[in-house]
Design an enzyme around this catalytic site. Structure first.
Site, PDB file in Angstrom:
ATOM      1  N   ASN A   9      47.085  36.411  39.787  1.00 21.90           N
ATOM      2  CA  ASN A   9      46.435  37.185  40.851  1.00 21.90           C
ATOM      3  C   ASN A   9      46.349  36.287  42.084  1.00 21.90           C
ATOM      4  O   ASN A   9      45.510  35.391  42.141  1.00 21.90           O
ATOM      5  CB  ASN A   9      45.031  37.609  40.402  1.00 21.90           C
ATOM      6  N   TRP A  10      47.231  36.550  43.021  1.00 23.41           N
ATOM      7  CA  TRP A  10      47.285  35.687  44.215  1.00 23.41           C
ATOM      8  C   TRP A  10      46.179  36.033  45.218  1.00 23.41           C
ATOM      9  O   TRP A  10      46.054  35.372  46.249  1.00 23.41           O
ATOM     10  CB  TRP A  10      48.660  35.784  44.873  1.00 23.41           C
ATOM     11  N   LYS A  11      45.423  37.084  44.942  1.00 25.03           N
ATOM     12  CA  LYS A  11      44.327  37.490  45.839  1.00 25.03           C
ATOM     13  C   LYS A  11      44.840  37.600  47.277  1.00 25.03           C
ATOM     14  O   LYS A  11      45.963  38.027  47.502  1.00 25.03           O
ATOM     15  CB  LYS A  11      43.150  36.520  45.710  1.00 25.03           C
ATOM     16  N   HIS A  93      38.799  44.564  39.683  1.00 24.92           N
ATOM     17  CA  HIS A  93      38.514  43.131  39.795  1.00 24.92           C
ATOM     18  C   HIS A  93      37.090  42.948  40.333  1.00 24.92           C
ATOM     19  O   HIS A  93      36.638  43.708  41.183  1.00 24.92           O
ATOM     20  CB  HIS A  93      39.537  42.462  40.717  1.00 24.92           C
ATOM     21  N   GLU A  95      35.899  40.996  42.402  1.00 26.35           N
ATOM     22  CA  GLU A  95      35.793  40.825  43.861  1.00 26.35           C
ATOM     23  C   GLU A  95      35.820  42.179  44.560  1.00 26.35           C
ATOM     24  O   GLU A  95      35.202  42.355  45.614  1.00 26.35           O
ATOM     25  CB  GLU A  95      36.908  39.886  44.350  1.00 26.35           C
ATOM     26  N   GLU A 167      36.800  38.951  32.409  1.00 29.89           N
ATOM     27  CA  GLU A 167      36.610  37.952  33.446  1.00 29.89           C
ATOM     28  C   GLU A 167      35.110  37.792  33.740  1.00 29.89           C
ATOM     29  O   GLU A 167      34.555  38.548  34.580  1.00 29.89           O
ATOM     30  CB  GLU A 167      37.325  38.361  34.729  1.00 29.89           C
ATOM     31  N   GLY A 173      36.800  31.513  40.058  1.00 29.12           N
ATOM     32  CA  GLY A 173      36.889  30.653  41.228  1.00 29.12           C
ATOM     33  C   GLY A 173      35.827  29.578  41.289  1.00 29.12           C
ATOM     34  O   GLY A 173      35.629  28.949  42.333  1.00 29.12           O
ATOM     35  N   SER A 213      38.807  30.764  36.218  1.00 33.35           N
ATOM     36  CA  SER A 213      39.098  29.332  36.356  1.00 33.35           C
ATOM     37  C   SER A 213      40.040  28.816  35.267  1.00 33.35           C
ATOM     38  O   SER A 213      39.946  27.651  34.858  1.00 33.35           O
ATOM     39  CB  SER A 213      37.808  28.516  36.389  1.00 33.35           C
ATOM     40  N   GLY A 234      43.727  33.263  38.830  1.00 31.44           N
ATOM     41  CA  GLY A 234      43.642  33.323  40.284  1.00 31.44           C
ATOM     42  C   GLY A 234      44.157  32.046  40.912  1.00 31.44           C
ATOM     43  O   GLY A 234      45.355  31.840  41.068  1.00 31.44           O
TER      44      GLY A 234
HETATM   45  C1  PEP Z   1      40.957  36.125  39.128  1.00 29.00           C
HETATM   46  O1  PEP Z   1      41.083  36.257  40.331  1.00 29.00           O
HETATM   47  O2  PEP Z   1      41.154  37.076  38.388  1.00 29.00           O
HETATM   48  C2  PEP Z   1      40.574  34.818  38.604  1.00 29.00           C
HETATM   49  C3  PEP Z   1      40.377  34.706  37.317  1.00 29.00           C
HETATM   50  O3  PEP Z   1      40.434  33.802  39.508  1.00 29.00           O
HETATM   51  P1  PEP Z   1      40.322  32.229  39.172  1.00 29.00           P
HETATM   52  O4  PEP Z   1      41.384  31.919  38.143  1.00 29.00           O
HETATM   53  O5  PEP Z   1      40.569  31.543  40.472  1.00 29.00           O
HETATM   54  O6  PEP Z   1      38.961  31.988  38.627  1.00 29.00           O
END
Ligand code: PEP
Length: 262
Positions: A9-11, A93, A95, A167, A173, A213, A234
């Site tokens: 997931n490049w966000k 998600h 976010e 998640e 993050g 993470s 992410g």
């Molecule tokens: C995500 O955006 O789904 C995610 C798990 O982010 P990160 O790996 O940066 O925690």
């Protein structure tokens, strides 16, 4: 046998000018057999990533879709608009729950649009830190699943290849992760919730990913858990070295599953 999936997931990172090169580099460094690789760039980068990974066997996914097909929804992208650009989509998600106020009911509508359009959904669920500390993590995730899946036919979702990403919000993050054991327990709870919702034994076929993470340094803890089928990644997914490490470790799990299945 459930697949092993590493989904990036490049966000809100990369541009159409650099996304293709990054995707090409990642593709070239993650060619292990039997790992399902997916890259979900920003919507304006979908075409660049699609073109960069032609012939690489990498799935391309969107990070969201709108719950309507078309109309006066400025700035939005509908599921049919993704035809030819994406075959996967991330839904719900945290976010987007946080920043766009997405509710479980709305996510459920998006899920319907995604499936109608032939997109493979990755449905995200996960609790806040205070919810975990209050011992309510499983109840929260069960409620998210119930809300998003209400009214959807299990057979249709199963045929669409529904994937659930667990998640925990406090791990996204932050550099903090769930333990493999906690993630595994939640994966079991997710499949139990599906069974309770009428999925029966089909619940056992639904891939459950861990997200929060994840890196090449900690992915082994999650992939060692039979209930966990990979990761939604992410920050680390923007780094080719990290992707190479994670997909490399995922290939070990995929090979072990194949051997056990033979
Ligand atoms: C995500 O955006 O789904 C995610 C798990 O982010 P990160 O790996 O940066 O925690």
């Amino acid at each position: 046998m459930r697949p092993v999936i590493i989904a990036a997931n490049w966000k809100m990172n990369t541009t159409p000018a650099d996304a293709g090169e990054l995707a090409r580099t990642i593709a070239g460094r993650t060619r292990e057999a039997d790992v399902v690789r997916v890259i979900c760039p920003p919507s304006v980068c979908l075409a660049a990533v699609r073109d960069a990974v032609v012939g690489e066997g990498i799935g391309v996914g969107a990070q969201n879709v709108h719950h309507e097909l078309a109309g006066a929804y400025t700035g939005e992208v509908s599921a049919p608009m993704l035809a030819g650009l994406a075959t996967w989509v991330i839904l719900g998600h945290s976010e987007r729950r946080r920043d766009a106020g997405e509710t479980d009911a709305l996510i459920g509508r998006k899920l319907g649009r995604a499936v109608e359009a032939g997109l493979r959904p990755i449905l995200c669920v996960g609790e806040l830190l205070d919810e975990r500390e209050a011992g309510r993590a499983v109840d929260v995730v069960r409620a998210q699943l119930a809300g998003a899946l209400a009214g959807h036919d299990p057979d249709t979702l199963r045929a669409a290849g529904l994937v659930i990403a667990y998640e925990p919000v406090w791990a996204i993050g932050t550099g903090r992760t769930a333990s493999g054991a906690d993630a595994s327990a939640m994966a079991d709870a997710i499949r139990a919730a599906l069974r309770d919702a009428g999925w029966g034994s089909a619940a056992d076929d639904v891939p459950v990913l861990y997200g929060g993470s994840a890196t090449s340094g900690n992915i082994a803890e999650f992939l060692a858990e039979p209930a966990i089928d990979g990761a939604l990644v992410g920050g680390a997914s923007l780094k080719p070295d990290e992707m190479a490490g994670m997909v490399g470790r995922a290939a070990i799990t995929a090979a072990a599953r194949r051997a056990a299945d033979a």
